[in-house]
Design a protein around this motif. Structure first.
Motif, mmCIF file in Angstrom:
data_model
loop_
_atom_site.group_PDB
_atom_site.id
_atom_site.type_symbol
_atom_site.label_atom_id
_atom_site.label_comp_id
_atom_site.label_asym_id
_atom_site.label_seq_id
_atom_site.Cartn_x
_atom_site.Cartn_y
_atom_site.Cartn_z
ATOM 1 N N PHE A 8 7.717 -4.556 -6.561
ATOM 2 C CA PHE A 8 6.643 -3.575 -6.685
ATOM 3 C C PHE A 8 5.492 -3.886 -5.729
ATOM 4 N N MET A 9 5.026 -5.132 -5.760
ATOM 5 C CA MET A 9 3.865 -5.497 -4.946
ATOM 6 C C MET A 9 4.159 -5.367 -3.452
ATOM 7 N N SER A 10 5.388 -5.602 -3.044
ATOM 8 C CA SER A 10 5.704 -5.539 -1.615
ATOM 9 C C SER A 10 5.715 -4.108 -1.080
ATOM 10 N N GLY A 11 5.824 -3.118 -1.966
ATOM 11 C CA GLY A 11 5.881 -1.735 -1.501
ATOM 12 C C GLY A 11 4.736 -0.852 -1.942
ATOM 13 N N ASP A 12 3.809 -1.386 -2.733
ATOM 14 C CA ASP A 12 2.702 -0.581 -3.251
ATOM 15 C C ASP A 12 1.755 -0.185 -2.111
ATOM 16 N N PRO A 13 1.496 1.115 -1.939
ATOM 17 C CA PRO A 13 0.574 1.553 -0.879
ATOM 18 C C PRO A 13 -0.812 0.910 -0.954
#
Length: 92
Positions: free
Chosen positions: A64-69
């Protein structure tokens, strides 16, 4: 066991929250459909205090954190995903 990550406002990045929020919210909603997020939300004054995410697995948190805008576009500075062992009481 649950896993948490914290958002800290990025210097100057928080000025872009209104612009990036629609992409962040769509990402959160889509990710939540898979069940990886248990809770997400801001503290009292998000611009000063940030926010926290609670995940059901470390892998889900890291993904999640690696792709959160909010992260990828520099609005916030995320922490590492940390293991959390809460003590939960029944409300009855």
């Amino acid at each position: 066991m649950l896993y948490v990550s914290f958002y800290a406002p990025s210097p100057g990045g928080f000025d872009r929250v209104g612009e990036v929020y629609p992409r962040h919210r769509a990402y959160v909603d889509e990710f939540a459909l898979g069940g990886g997020i248990w809770m997400i939300g801001t503290f009292g004054d998000p611009a000063a205090e940030g926010a926290m995410c609670v995940f059901r697995s470390r892998e889900a948190g890291e993904r999640f954190m690696s792709g959160d805008p909010f992260v990828t576009e520099g609005v916030v500075l995320p922490s590492a995903v940390r293991e959390w062992d809460p003590l939960v009481y029944d409300a009855t």
